[in-house]
Design a protein around this motif. Structure first.
Motif, PDB file in Angstrom:
ATOM      1  N   ALA A  91      55.262  21.055  50.053  1.00  0.00           N
ATOM      2  CA  ALA A  91      54.744  20.808  51.173  1.00  0.00           C
ATOM      3  C   ALA A  91      52.821  20.091  51.708  1.00  0.00           C
ATOM      4  CB  ALA A  91      55.383  21.928  52.511  1.00  0.00           C
ATOM      5  N   SER A  92      52.156  21.178  50.550  1.00  0.00           N
ATOM      6  CA  SER A  92      51.185  21.389  50.352  1.00  0.00           C
ATOM      7  C   SER A  92      50.662  19.749  49.701  1.00  0.00           C
ATOM      8  CB  SER A  92      50.480  22.119  49.812  1.00  0.00           C
ATOM      9  OG  SER A  92      51.175  22.445  48.481  1.00  0.00           O
ATOM     10  N   GLY A  93      51.219  19.234  49.231  1.00  0.00           N
ATOM     11  CA  GLY A  93      51.484  18.002  48.422  1.00  0.00           C
ATOM     12  C   GLY A  93      51.236  18.023  46.563  1.00  0.00           C
ATOM     13  N   GLY A  94      51.418  19.201  46.579  1.00  0.00           N
ATOM     14  CA  GLY A  94      51.751  19.376  44.991  1.00  0.00           C
ATOM     15  C   GLY A  94      52.726  19.232  44.892  1.00  0.00           C
ATOM     16  N   THR A  95      53.152  19.506  42.800  1.00  0.00           N
ATOM     17  CA  THR A  95      54.091  18.372  42.284  1.00  0.00           C
ATOM     18  C   THR A  95      55.044  20.179  41.565  1.00  0.00           C
ATOM     19  OG1 THR A  95      53.021  16.443  41.947  1.00  0.00           O
ATOM     20  CG2 THR A  95      54.962  17.195  40.427  1.00  0.00           C
ATOM     21  N   PHE A  96      56.494  19.179  41.825  1.00  0.00           N
ATOM     22  CA  PHE A  96      56.963  20.411  40.896  1.00  0.00           C
ATOM     23  C   PHE A  96      58.479  19.946  41.083  1.00  0.00           C
ATOM     24  CE2 PHE A  96      60.185  23.706  40.811  1.00  0.00           C
ATOM     25  CZ  PHE A  96      59.925  25.522  39.914  1.00  0.00           C
ATOM     26  N   GLU A 144      54.514  13.938  48.462  1.00  0.00           N
ATOM     27  CA  GLU A 144      54.786  12.611  49.434  1.00  0.00           C
ATOM     28  C   GLU A 144      55.525  11.770  48.828  1.00  0.00           C
ATOM     29  OE1 GLU A 144      51.893  10.183  48.061  1.00  0.00           O
ATOM     30  OE2 GLU A 144      50.148  11.413  49.569  1.00  0.00           O
ATOM     31  N   GLU A 145      56.610  12.735  47.014  1.00  0.00           N
ATOM     32  CA  GLU A 145      58.068  11.906  47.394  1.00  0.00           C
ATOM     33  C   GLU A 145      58.992  12.534  47.860  1.00  0.00           C
ATOM     34  OE1 GLU A 145      58.739  10.589  42.795  1.00  0.00           O
ATOM     35  OE2 GLU A 145      57.406  12.163  42.632  1.00  0.00           O
ATOM     36  N   MET A 146      58.809  14.266  47.982  1.00  0.00           N
ATOM     37  CA  MET A 146      59.650  14.915  48.721  1.00  0.00           C
ATOM     38  C   MET A 146      59.615  14.493  50.230  1.00  0.00           C
ATOM     39  SD  MET A 146      61.961  17.482  48.434  1.00  0.00           S
ATOM     40  CE  MET A 146      62.013  17.660  47.125  1.00  0.00           C
ATOM     41  N   LEU A 147      58.586  14.069  50.858  1.00  0.00           N
ATOM     42  CA  LEU A 147      58.678  13.677  51.892  1.00  0.00           C
ATOM     43  C   LEU A 147      59.243  12.282  52.335  1.00  0.00           C
ATOM     44  CD1 LEU A 147      57.466  14.735  54.973  1.00  0.00           C
ATOM     45  CD2 LEU A 147      55.462  12.849  54.422  1.00  0.00           C
ATOM     46  N   ALA A 148      58.899  11.764  51.848  1.00  0.00           N
ATOM     47  CA  ALA A 148      60.117  10.523  51.592  1.00  0.00           C
ATOM     48  C   ALA A 148      61.223  10.572  51.594  1.00  0.00           C
ATOM     49  CB  ALA A 148      59.357   9.071  50.515  1.00  0.00           C
ATOM     50  N   ILE A 149      61.740  11.790  50.734  1.00  0.00           N
ATOM     51  CA  ILE A 149      63.240  11.672  50.249  1.00  0.00           C
ATOM     52  C   ILE A 149      63.739  12.574  51.565  1.00  0.00           C
ATOM     53  CG2 ILE A 149      64.936  13.699  48.981  1.00  0.00           C
ATOM     54  CD1 ILE A 149      62.664  12.959  47.082  1.00  0.00           C
ATOM     55  N   PHE A 150      62.924  12.968  52.671  1.00  0.00           N
ATOM     56  CA  PHE A 150      63.154  13.693  53.784  1.00  0.00           C
ATOM     57  C   PHE A 150      63.909  12.527  54.884  1.00  0.00           C
ATOM     58  CE2 PHE A 150      60.748  17.952  52.700  1.00  0.00           C
ATOM     59  CZ  PHE A 150      62.250  18.906  52.494  1.00  0.00           C
ATOM     60  N   LEU A 186      53.779  23.048  55.642  1.00  0.00           N
ATOM     61  CA  LEU A 186      54.596  24.077  56.670  1.00  0.00           C
ATOM     62  C   LEU A 186      55.831  23.190  55.881  1.00  0.00           C
ATOM     63  CD1 LEU A 186      53.540  25.670  60.129  1.00  0.00           C
ATOM     64  CD2 LEU A 186      53.595  26.021  57.994  1.00  0.00           C
ATOM     65  N   ASP A 187      57.101  24.294  56.124  1.00  0.00           N
ATOM     66  CA  ASP A 187      58.268  23.885  55.179  1.00  0.00           C
ATOM     67  C   ASP A 187      59.481  24.981  56.367  1.00  0.00           C
ATOM     68  OD1 ASP A 187      60.418  22.144  52.728  1.00  0.00           O
ATOM     69  OD2 ASP A 187      61.048  24.223  53.758  1.00  0.00           O
ATOM     70  N   ALA A 188      60.315  23.928  57.234  1.00  0.00           N
ATOM     71  CA  ALA A 188      60.988  24.172  57.698  1.00  0.00           C
ATOM     72  C   ALA A 188      61.704  25.536  57.092  1.00  0.00           C
ATOM     73  CB  ALA A 188      61.825  23.539  58.377  1.00  0.00           C
ATOM     74  N   THR A 189      62.159  25.556  55.545  1.00  0.00           N
ATOM     75  CA  THR A 189      63.181  26.188  55.267  1.00  0.00           C
ATOM     76  C   THR A 189      62.394  27.513  54.936  1.00  0.00           C
ATOM     77  OG1 THR A 189      62.898  25.296  53.006  1.00  0.00           O
ATOM     78  CG2 THR A 189      65.226  24.661  54.440  1.00  0.00           C
ATOM     79  N   THR A 219      78.192  18.585  33.916  1.00  0.00           N
ATOM     80  CA  THR A 219      76.943  17.974  33.684  1.00  0.00           C
ATOM     81  C   THR A 219      76.167  18.591  35.656  1.00  0.00           C
ATOM     82  OG1 THR A 219      78.614  16.401  32.144  1.00  0.00           O
ATOM     83  CG2 THR A 219      76.001  15.792  33.854  1.00  0.00           C
ATOM     84  N   MET A 220      74.968  18.860  35.090  1.00  0.00           N
ATOM     85  CA  MET A 220      74.324  18.769  36.370  1.00  0.00           C
ATOM     86  C   MET A 220      73.500  17.348  36.857  1.00  0.00           C
ATOM     87  SD  MET A 220      72.822  20.364  38.986  1.00  0.00           S
ATOM     88  CE  MET A 220      72.838  22.076  38.483  1.00  0.00           C
ATOM     89  N   ARG A 221      73.717  16.637  37.712  1.00  0.00           N
ATOM     90  CA  ARG A 221      73.574  15.646  38.400  1.00  0.00           C
ATOM     91  C   ARG A 221      71.849  15.498  38.537  1.00  0.00           C
ATOM     92  NH1 ARG A 221      77.818  13.100  43.285  1.00  0.00           N
ATOM     93  NH2 ARG A 221      77.268  15.209  43.733  1.00  0.00           N
ATOM     94  N   ARG A 222      71.200  14.577  38.602  1.00  0.00           N
ATOM     95  CA  ARG A 222      69.669  14.569  38.729  1.00  0.00           C
ATOM     96  C   ARG A 222      69.224  14.468  40.196  1.00  0.00           C
ATOM     97  NH1 ARG A 222      66.749   9.752  38.386  1.00  0.00           N
ATOM     98  NH2 ARG A 222      67.822   8.245  38.153  1.00  0.00           N
ATOM     99  N   GLY A 223      69.985  13.674  40.764  1.00  0.00           N
ATOM    100  CA  GLY A 223      70.056  13.944  42.612  1.00  0.00           C
ATOM    101  C   GLY A 223      68.731  12.755  42.207  1.00  0.00           C
ATOM    102  N   ASP A 224      67.437  13.524  43.327  1.00  0.00           N
ATOM    103  CA  ASP A 224      66.841  12.804  43.662  1.00  0.00           C
ATOM    104  C   ASP A 224      65.024  13.071  42.601  1.00  0.00           C
ATOM    105  OD1 ASP A 224      66.993  11.561  45.833  1.00  0.00           O
ATOM    106  OD2 ASP A 224      67.300  13.401  46.556  1.00  0.00           O
TER     107      ASP A 224
END
Length: 308
Positions: free
Chosen positions: A154-159, A165-171, A188-191, A261-266
């Motif tokens: 939510a703060s723009g970092g990478t994990f 920004e990529e996570m926001l685009a995914i949302f 802020l993240d809703a979850t 096998t765990m699918r990588r998804g996004d």
């Protein structure tokens, strides 16, 4: 009877009631809903006619358990609607709500009838036992890694190889509502907000202020908290998060061992996806179990007692 009729209409029209992720299950499962509803209706009719006999009580509890399993997903429906998003399937959401209502009514029918006597009084506010409070502490701590992960995005970092920004685009791609996206843009993240509410509920179940409104609640301070107010969301949360988290941890364990096998998804790789799954599922499993323990404690501590 309504539940059985609902299942019959869906089975005859070929409308799916159950989903595995986004994939609809076979519509023939609607006949299972018809069977559960019919079993409940017949058992309840027999109770009205001949009283709550042991065999009928057992049938009611079986139908209650099956209805409770069918209600899985109701919490997620409520959350998505609360944040202005549409549910994936209106029919499936209606099924969850009907199943939950049926489970509650069947449990009330199967439970022992205790009419309060004239001398019954409300139990005095009390804290839960030390083991229960330790469980609440574990449920709180389990959410810390999950909260940190979400706030990094939510703060723009990478994990886990994904930037904010990529996570926001995914949302946005997944159809998140304007409210959800606005909170993300504010950092802020809703979850995370929902996790904070969940922890607040958890400690309200184990501390005395969950039975009597504290001083910081205007117009309500000093009044007894209605039992249903914390118990309804607690039952709903425990019935959803505990099995979801436990099965999720089991699947993550199998994926770590290489059995599945765990699918990588996004995410960039399967290992990144697995890391996120571990963080989320452990949080849900530990919190869900802690919520079950705290709910039982609150239920027992707030029962009416005899004045004698």
């Amino acid at each position: 009877m309504v539940y059985a009729g609902f299942g019959l209409a869906c089975a005859l029209s070929g409308t799916p009631l159950f989903y595995l992720g986004e994939a609809p299950g076979p519509s023939v499962l609607g006949w299972g809903v018809v069977m559960v509803g019919s079993l409940a209706a017949v058992a309840c009719g027999a109770v009205v006619r001949s009283g709550l006999r042991p065999v009928l009580r057992a049938l009611l509890w079986v139908a209650c358990g099956l209805a409770g399993l069918a209600a899985f997903g109701l919490l997620m429906d409520v959350i998505t609607l609360a944040f202005g998003q549409g549910v994936d399937s209106g029919v499936a959401a209606a099924h969850h709500a009907l199943a939950a209502a049926g489970a509650a009514l069947l449990a009330a029918t199967a439970g022992p009838v205790r009419r309060p006597s004239a001398g019954a009084v409300t139990a005095e506010p009390s804290a839960a036992s030390r083991p229960v409070q330790l469980a609440a502490g574990a449920g709180t701590v389990a959410f810390l890694p999950y909260t940190a992960m979400k706030l990094v995005w939510a703060s723009g970092g990478t994990f886990a190889g994904v930037a904010g920004e990529e996570m926001l685009a995914i949302f946005e791609h997944n159809g998140a509502s304007g409210i959800w996206l606005t909170l993300e843009s504010w950092g802020l993240d809703a979850t995370v907000l929902l996790a904070a509410l969940g922890v607040f509920l958890l400690w309200g179940l184990v501390r005395p202020w969950g039975q009597v409104f504290p001083r910081w609640t205007p117009w309500l301070r000093g009044r007894h908290v209605p039992r249903w107010l914390p118990l309804v969301p607690a039952f709903l949360g425990a019935a959803t998060l505990a099995p979801y988290g436990v099965f999720g941890v089991g699947y993550a364990t199998l994926a770590t061992a290489g059995v599945v096998t765990m699918r990588r998804g996004d995410f960039p790789s399967s290992n990144d996806a697995l890391l996120v799954v571990w963080i989320g599922m452990v949080a849900f499993a530990v919190y869900g179990i802690a919520l079950m323990v705290a709910t039982r404690s609150y239920w027992l501590r707030t029962r009416s007692v005899s004045a004698a």
